[in-house]
Design a protein around this motif. Structure first.
Motif, short mmCIF file in Angstrom:
data_model
loop_
_atom_site.label_atom_id
_atom_site.label_comp_id
_atom_site.label_asym_id
_atom_site.label_seq_id
_atom_site.Cartn_x
_atom_site.Cartn_y
_atom_site.Cartn_z
N VAL A 1 43.72 29.99 44.56
CA VAL A 1 45.14 29.75 44.82
C VAL A 1 45.29 28.27 45.02
CG1 VAL A 1 47.05 30.18 46.39
CG2 VAL A 1 45.43 32.01 45.88
N LEU B 1 44.42 35.51 53.68
CA LEU B 1 45.27 36.14 52.67
C LEU B 1 44.57 36.19 51.31
CD1 LEU B 1 48.77 34.67 53.56
CD2 LEU B 1 47.97 37.00 53.90
N ASN B 2 43.80 35.15 50.98
CA ASN B 2 43.08 35.13 49.71
C ASN B 2 41.98 36.19 49.68
OD1 ASN B 2 44.62 33.12 48.58
ND2 ASN B 2 43.28 31.48 49.27
N LYS B 3 41.31 36.39 50.79
CA LYS B 3 40.27 37.43 50.85
C LYS B 3 40.89 38.80 50.72
CE LYS B 3 36.86 34.98 53.61
NZ LYS B 3 36.14 34.95 54.90
N LYS B 4 42.05 38.98 51.31
CA LYS B 4 42.71 40.26 51.29
C LYS B 4 43.18 40.61 49.88
CE LYS B 4 46.01 42.75 54.13
NZ LYS B 4 47.03 42.63 55.15
N THR B 5 43.68 39.65 49.14
CA THR B 5 44.17 39.90 47.78
C THR B 5 43.06 39.80 46.75
OG1 THR B 5 44.80 37.59 47.49
CG2 THR B 5 46.49 39.09 48.32
N GLY B 6 41.96 39.20 47.09
CA GLY B 6 40.84 39.06 46.18
C GLY B 6 40.98 37.88 45.26
N ASN B 7 41.98 37.10 45.41
CA ASN B 7 42.22 35.93 44.56
C ASN B 7 41.72 34.70 45.30
OD1 ASN B 7 43.08 34.12 42.72
ND2 ASN B 7 45.28 34.48 43.02
N GLN B 8 40.67 34.10 44.81
CA GLN B 8 40.08 32.95 45.47
C GLN B 8 40.65 31.63 44.97
OE1 GLN B 8 37.99 32.98 48.01
NE2 GLN B 8 37.92 35.21 48.08
N ILE C 1 51.01 30.96 49.65
CA ILE C 1 51.90 32.05 50.05
C ILE C 1 52.63 31.66 51.33
CG2 ILE C 1 51.96 34.44 50.81
CD1 ILE C 1 49.53 34.90 49.00
N ASN D 1 45.54 31.02 54.91
CA ASN D 1 45.38 31.11 53.45
C ASN D 1 44.06 31.79 53.08
OD1 ASN D 1 47.80 30.05 52.60
ND2 ASN D 1 47.06 27.93 52.68
#
Length: 127
Positions: free
Chosen positions: A118, A109-116, A124, A106
């Protein structure tokens, strides 16, 4: 009746020595055949002794590869046991640390999408 008994006695007195000689001849022939059989049997056993020695030598030659095969079999069994234990232990480790793996994925994936931000319910990846 007395005449019959006397006639049988006379016949027996004459036939008994002849029958005795026939039985003695038969016993002599049987004894000779028995002696020949024992001699033949002794020769066969002596011949068989040489064959048995050859068989013993062949078995000794085969024993070393058989010992090697047994050792190899034991080694394969030990490798199988160790690999089974390792896979079992790895499965237990993964199942015990599934939360850590989930959090790690997680975070990546959060770093990759830039959304911290979640939420845990909106992950996801669900394990």
């Amino acid at each position: 009746m007395n005449e019959f008994i006397e006639a049988a006695q006379n016949l027996s007195v004459q036939l008994l020595p002849v029958l005795g000689i026939i039985v003695l001849i038969f016993l002599c022939v049987l004894l000779v055949k028995l002696i020949n059989f024992v001699k033949t049997l002794d020769g066969s056993v002596k011949d068989l002794s040489g064959t048995m020695k050859l068989v013993d030598k062949s078995i000794e030659k085969v024993q070393v590869p058989l010992d090697t095969a047994v050792k190899l079999s034991h080694t394969v069994d030990e490798v199988h046991d160790k690999s089974y234990a390792a896979v079992k232990q790895a499965g237990e480790y993964v199942s015990e640390n599934m939360g850590v793996v989930k959090n790690y994925i997680n975070e990546k994936l959060n770093k990759k999408t830039g959304n911290q931000e979640v939420k845990e319910d909106d992950d996801i990846v669900n394990f």
